[in-house]
Design a protein around this motif. Structure first.
Motif, short mmCIF file in Angstrom:
data_model
loop_
_atom_site.label_atom_id
_atom_site.label_comp_id
_atom_site.label_asym_id
_atom_site.label_seq_id
_atom_site.Cartn_x
_atom_site.Cartn_y
_atom_site.Cartn_z
N GLN A 14 0.82 -1.21 0.00
CA GLN A 14 0.00 0.00 0.00
C GLN A 14 0.86 1.27 0.00
O GLN A 14 0.33 2.36 0.13
CB GLN A 14 -0.92 0.02 1.23
CG GLN A 14 -1.87 -1.15 1.30
CD GLN A 14 -2.87 -1.15 0.17
OE1 GLN A 14 -3.51 -0.15 -0.11
NE2 GLN A 14 -2.99 -2.28 -0.50
N GLY A 16 2.39 2.80 -2.35
CA GLY A 16 2.32 3.66 -3.52
C GLY A 16 1.55 4.94 -3.24
O GLY A 16 1.70 5.93 -3.96
N ASP A 17 0.75 4.94 -2.18
CA ASP A 17 0.07 6.16 -1.75
C ASP A 17 1.03 7.08 -1.01
O ASP A 17 0.80 8.27 -0.92
CB ASP A 17 -1.09 5.81 -0.81
CG ASP A 17 -2.40 5.69 -1.53
OD1 ASP A 17 -2.46 5.98 -2.74
OD2 ASP A 17 -3.38 5.29 -0.87
N VAL A 18 2.08 6.51 -0.46
CA VAL A 18 3.05 7.29 0.32
C VAL A 18 4.24 7.68 -0.54
O VAL A 18 4.58 8.85 -0.65
CB VAL A 18 3.53 6.48 1.56
CG1 VAL A 18 4.56 7.28 2.34
CG2 VAL A 18 2.35 6.10 2.43
N HIS A 19 4.88 6.69 -1.14
CA HIS A 19 6.08 6.92 -1.94
C HIS A 19 5.71 7.08 -3.41
O HIS A 19 5.13 6.19 -4.01
CB HIS A 19 7.07 5.75 -1.81
CG HIS A 19 7.61 5.56 -0.44
ND1 HIS A 19 8.26 6.55 0.25
CD2 HIS A 19 7.60 4.48 0.38
CE1 HIS A 19 8.63 6.10 1.43
NE2 HIS A 19 8.24 4.85 1.54
N VAL A 20 6.08 8.21 -3.97
CA VAL A 20 5.86 8.44 -5.39
C VAL A 20 7.17 8.86 -6.05
O VAL A 20 8.03 9.46 -5.40
CB VAL A 20 4.78 9.52 -5.65
CG1 VAL A 20 3.42 9.05 -5.17
CG2 VAL A 20 5.15 10.84 -5.02
N ASN A 34 8.01 11.30 -0.23
CA ASN A 34 7.04 10.82 0.74
C ASN A 34 5.91 11.84 0.72
O ASN A 34 6.10 12.98 1.14
CB ASN A 34 7.67 10.71 2.12
CG ASN A 34 6.70 10.20 3.17
OD1 ASN A 34 5.54 10.60 3.22
ND2 ASN A 34 7.18 9.32 4.02
N ARG A 35 4.75 11.46 0.23
CA ARG A 35 3.65 12.40 0.06
C ARG A 35 3.10 12.90 1.39
O ARG A 35 2.45 13.95 1.43
CB ARG A 35 2.53 11.76 -0.75
CG ARG A 35 2.97 11.56 -2.20
CD ARG A 35 1.95 10.84 -3.01
NE ARG A 35 0.68 11.55 -3.04
CZ ARG A 35 -0.46 11.01 -3.45
NH1 ARG A 35 -0.47 9.76 -3.86
NH2 ARG A 35 -1.56 11.71 -3.46
N TYR A 36 3.34 12.18 2.47
CA TYR A 36 2.84 12.62 3.77
C TYR A 36 3.74 13.66 4.41
O TYR A 36 3.29 14.62 5.01
CB TYR A 36 2.65 11.43 4.71
CG TYR A 36 1.57 10.47 4.27
CD1 TYR A 36 0.52 10.86 3.43
CD2 TYR A 36 1.60 9.16 4.69
CE1 TYR A 36 -0.44 9.97 3.03
CE2 TYR A 36 0.62 8.26 4.29
CZ TYR A 36 -0.40 8.68 3.46
OH TYR A 36 -1.37 7.79 3.08
N LEU A 64 -1.74 -0.37 -5.41
CA LEU A 64 -1.15 0.74 -4.67
C LEU A 64 0.22 0.40 -4.09
O LEU A 64 0.68 1.03 -3.15
CB LEU A 64 -2.08 1.19 -3.54
CG LEU A 64 -3.42 1.74 -4.02
CD1 LEU A 64 -4.32 2.05 -2.82
CD2 LEU A 64 -3.22 2.98 -4.86
N CYS A 66 4.28 0.07 -3.60
CA CYS A 66 5.42 0.98 -3.79
C CYS A 66 5.89 0.84 -5.24
O CYS A 66 5.94 -0.27 -5.78
CB CYS A 66 6.54 0.59 -2.84
SG CYS A 66 8.09 1.49 -3.14
#
Length: 160
Positions: A14, A16-20, A34-36, A64, A66
């Motif tokens: 999961q 892929g929501d964090v690391h782009v 890191n999107r967060y 989703l 990484c």
């Protein structure tokens, strides 16, 4: 027993929501964000893993995941193509505090974070609610000891 990764890939399934990928650079290098937190980290795909990037089939199972998670064709297990340069959040991650196996040695669940049970077995989930979730102990070490003792008496095998 010290933590041992079994390369199941769940930890990264999961992320892929964090690391782009912010930018692809030369020679298998990327800037990963890191999107967060907004933190940007330079990573590099290991040369022996570079050929795996073209195979995106892992995203059929885990849409989703990484962007650097792949399946190793040699053994079918998950692998991190940037393992040696992965961000600190990945280096520090452990997917469980306590690993709970049934009497046959199959994973029944994992205790994650402070005291969260991720159950694979409905019987363990029910046992947890009636026997473990009710343990009132502020000290984590003593809580672990009581939980391990209770689970062991019920026939479970618990690993730290």
């Amino acid at each position: 027993m010290p933590f041992a990764c079994v390369r199941c890939g769940e930890c990264c399934s999961q992320m892929g929501d964090v690391h782009v990928v912010r930018e692809e650079c030369a020679d298998g290098s990327f800037l990963m964000e890191n999107r967060y937190t907004g933190e940007v980290h330079a990573v590099r795909v290991a040369p022996d893993r570079a050929s795996l990037l073209a195979d995106r089939s892992i995203f059929e199972r885990w849409p989703l995941a990484c962007p650097f998670l792949r399946e190793d064709p040699a053994d079918g297990k998950a692998c991190c193509t940037i393992h040696h340069t992965r961000p600190d959040i990945c280096r520090e991650y452990r997917c469980w505090r306590l690993l709970v196996l049934n009497a046959g040695g199959t994973r029944a669940g994992r205790v994650m974070e402070r005291r969260h049970l991720a159950a694979d077995d409905p019987a363990l989930a029910a046992f947890w609610e009636t026997h473990i979730a009710v343990i009132r102990e502020d000290d984590d070490t003593r809580w672990d000891e009581r939980a391990i003792e209770t689970l062991t008496k019920a026939g479970y095998i618990v690993r730290r």
